[in-house]
Structure formats: structure tokens, C-alpha cells
Design a protein around this motif. Structure first.
Motif, PDB file in Angstrom:
ATOM      1  N   PRO A  43       0.834  -1.197   0.000  1.00 41.55           N
ATOM      2  CA  PRO A  43       0.000   0.000   0.000  1.00 41.55           C
ATOM      3  C   PRO A  43       0.872   1.252   0.000  1.00 41.55           C
ATOM      4  CG  PRO A  43       0.089  -0.954   2.200  1.00 41.55           C
ATOM      5  CD  PRO A  43       0.838  -1.892   1.293  1.00 41.55           C
ATOM      6  N   LEU A  75       2.091   4.792   1.093  1.00 45.79           N
ATOM      7  CA  LEU A  75       2.004   5.349   2.437  1.00 45.79           C
ATOM      8  C   LEU A  75       2.281   6.844   2.431  1.00 45.79           C
ATOM      9  CD1 LEU A  75       4.119   2.644   4.326  1.00 45.79           C
ATOM     10  CD2 LEU A  75       1.623   2.759   4.185  1.00 45.79           C
ATOM     11  N   GLY A 103      -2.796   4.753  -4.890  1.00 48.83           N
ATOM     12  CA  GLY A 103      -3.685   3.774  -4.280  1.00 48.83           C
ATOM     13  C   GLY A 103      -4.975   3.581  -5.043  1.00 48.83           C
ATOM     14  N   HIS A 129      -6.838   5.202   4.505  1.00 52.39           N
ATOM     15  CA  HIS A 129      -7.015   4.706   5.876  1.00 52.39           C
ATOM     16  C   HIS A 129      -5.955   5.338   6.778  1.00 52.39           C
ATOM     17  CE1 HIS A 129      -8.350   1.676   8.872  1.00 52.39           C
ATOM     18  NE2 HIS A 129      -7.123   1.860   9.343  1.00 52.39           N
ATOM     19  N   TYR A 133      -1.122   7.756   6.715  1.00 51.60           N
ATOM     20  CA  TYR A 133      -2.205   7.153   5.945  1.00 51.60           C
ATOM     21  C   TYR A 133      -1.666   6.065   5.034  1.00 51.60           C
ATOM     22  CZ  TYR A 133      -5.855  10.560   7.153  1.00 51.60           C
ATOM     23  OH  TYR A 133      -6.796  11.314   7.826  1.00 51.60           O
ATOM     24  N   ALA A 134      -2.529   5.086   4.732  1.00 50.29           N
ATOM     25  CA  ALA A 134      -2.233   4.054   3.730  1.00 50.29           C
ATOM     26  C   ALA A 134      -3.334   4.072   2.679  1.00 50.29           C
ATOM     27  CB  ALA A 134      -2.139   2.683   4.378  1.00 50.29           C
ATOM     28  N   THR A 190      -4.130  -2.192   1.580  1.00 50.87           N
ATOM     29  CA  THR A 190      -4.198  -1.598   2.911  1.00 50.87           C
ATOM     30  C   THR A 190      -4.781  -2.529   3.962  1.00 50.87           C
ATOM     31  OG1 THR A 190      -4.251   0.670   2.061  1.00 50.87           O
ATOM     32  CG2 THR A 190      -5.179   0.309   4.244  1.00 50.87           C
TER      33      THR A 190
END
Length: 295
Positions: free
Chosen positions: A7, A9, A244, A251, A267-268, A273
Motif C-alpha cells: 500500500p 504510504l 492507491g 485509511h 495514511y495508507a 491496505t
């Protein structure tokens, strides 16, 4: 083990002193590195996008080796003894350039090298042995959030082929609130209202995948301009969000604060994720002992 899918980041790096005073965010990044290793595997390389490295065009630093750049003043002298010597990834650099050769925002390759503090401070916690190759990417700081998002969309295939894309900036960044009165607030000062409202708005709009509001945050977010008088520290968030994709909600992995207004949220993004969130949840203890920082 390498599961190929990582994911993208976004990590808030705070001041350079985060390298010596990890607090909650440093402990989280240390834990994140261990969880990435055990839960998702080692990436081929890290594509590193820092708020402090920008250019007139998108530029990939393809040097054979990178070292820490001390792009700051007025902090503890000990910071200038900290090192981060990481290999570059020339073959991957060529792949990335080819990936975007015919795109609207083609990426140019340079043999330059170096990691500003927005890059090496987080990387020292994630991969303290500097044993993962790094490719720094300079973004265009006067490009819009939508243009940054589009750049991230072009980079999305990398996240599905073993590359960990990391953007480093700050979820809130008004240094006038920190240093404008001559003496900064206490590092553990209570959060000011503008910061609390803005960070909560960002979390809620992210969870709702309200891309229209997020991309237009300077007009729509409460205290948006107050929290980002200039937005170079938030723009990297949009690059990793684009990488993403629009289908998965951003998230928030971590939330903490320094000086009452400098948000340290992480955050991811993207379909990988949930695996990272699950891996973090199974390792609830904060990084037990932070590694000694090598000089």
C-alpha cells in the motif's frame, strides 16, 4: 518473502528532531517497518517522495547511492552526525521513466543523489540498516492536488510490483503557529481547535472517499489555509492517494501531534491496505525498544 503488493504510504515526518526524539510518531514508524517486513515482505525498493525535494519538472534521482542531506539549521548539532547511506536502484529508475514516457507528466531521470530530512528521518525508523534501495522522486510543488493525484495514478503499477511508495510531509503544517511567537509551544501542548477540526475533516472525507472535497481542500476544508499556508507538505499525500486508486478509501494508520498544531498522522492507500491494517492490529504493542540511532 515479497507479496508484490504494497500500500502506498503517507507519513508525517515533523521536524528533523523526530530523528532524536521519536515520540509517538517515531515509535509508530519503527513498528510499521517491522510489520511491513513480517506481514508484507521486503520491497524491491522504496520510491520516496518528500515535501522537501521538488523541482520544475518531475525528476527521479537515479544516483547509485544516497546519503543524508542536512537541509536545516537551528537544530541540535547531533543531527548532523546521523547517517543514512542507502543504495539507489538504477534499473528500476529506467523502468519508472519508461512507464511515464508518453504520459502528460513524464518523469525525467537525473544521476543526482541525496535524501533530505523528510526522507531519511522516516527511513531510519522503517529500515534502520538502510538495506532497501531508495529512489527519491522530486515533485512539482506548484502543481495542483489534482495533478499530483494524476502523477500517483501513473505510478500505481509500481505498488503492485514490489515497490513501496512513500510520501513524506505533514498532515498539518503552519510553522508560524510553532515558531511565530519566538518560543515554540511545549512539544506536548494540547491541540488547538483549528488543527483538531481540520484533521477530523480530513479523516472523515478520506473515509468517505470524497475525492472532490479533498482535491479542493483549500476551498472546502475548515481551516484549510490556516493549517497549510503553503501546501507543499500536503501535496505528497495526493501522489500516494493517486497511486492507491479511487476505489479504496484512504485509511489513517496513526494519529499524533507535536507543538499543539503539527499533525503527525500517517495514511495508507489502495487495495493492499487491509492486509497492513490487520498486520498492525495483530502487533498491538508499540515498538518495544526503539533502535539505537547509528552515527
Amino acid at each position: 518473502m515479497n507479496t508484490d503488493h504494497f500500500p502506498p504510504l503517507f507519513l508525517s515526518h515533523g521536524s528533523p528532531m523526530t530523528a532524536l526524539e521519536p515520540r509517538e510518531a517515531g515509535a509508530f514508524m519503527h513498528k510499521l517497518g517491522r510489520v511491513l517486513d513480517t506481514g508484507l515482505g521486503r520491497p524491491r525498493a522504496v520510491l520516496m517522495i518528500s515535501a522537501h525535494t521538488s523541482a520544475k519538472q518531475v525528476l527521479l534521482l537515479g544516483g547509485l547511492q544516497h546519503q543524508a542531506i542536512y537541509d536545516f539549521g537551528g537544530f541540535a548539532d547531533q543531527l548532523r552526525t546521523l547517517r543514512y547511506d542507502a543504495n539507489g536502484a538504477p534499473d528500476l529508475a529506467e523502468e519508472i521513466v519508461a512507464l511515464t514516457r508518453h504520459a502528460a507528466q513524464s518523469i525525467q531521470l537525473t544521476e543526482q543523489s541525496g535524501l533530505d530530512h523528510g526522507a531519511w528521518v522516516p527511513l531510519r525508523y522503517l529500515y534502520p540498516d538502510a538495506d532497501v534501495p531508495v529512489l527519491p522522486l522530486a515533485f512539482v510543488a506548484n502543481a495542483s492536488p489534482a495533478q499530483q493525484f494524476a502523477l500517483g495514478q501513473m505510478l500505481a503499477p509500481l505498488a503492485q510490483s514490489g515497490v513501496l511508495i512513500i510520501a513524506s510531509g505533514s498532515i498539518t503544517h503552519n510553522l508560524g503557529l510553532v515558531f511565530g511567537q519566538g518560543r515554540p509551544p511545549a512539544i506536548d501542548a494540547p491541540e488547538i481547535e483549528a488543527s483538531r477540526v481540520f484533521r477530523n475533516w480530513w479523516l472523515e472525507r478520506s473515509a468517505a472517499r470524497d475525492w472532490q472535497a479533498l482535491l479542493d481542500y483549500r476551498a472546502q476544508a475548515p481551516f484549510g489555509i490556516a493549517m497549510h499556508p503553503t501546501d507543499e507538505h500536503l501535496l505528497p499525500w495526493f501522489i500516494t492517494a493517486g497511486a492507491g486508486g479511487v476505489e479504496a478509501a484512504p485509511h489513517r494508520l496513526h494519529s499524533s501531534l507535536t507543538f499543539g498544531s503539527l499533525g503527525m498522522d500517517a495514511y495508507a492507500f489502495g487495495p493492499a491496505t487491509p492486509r497492513l491494517v490487520q498486520a498492525l492490529a495483530t502487533n498491538q504493542s508499540a515498538a518495544a525498544i526503539l533502535p539505537a540511532m547509528r552515527v
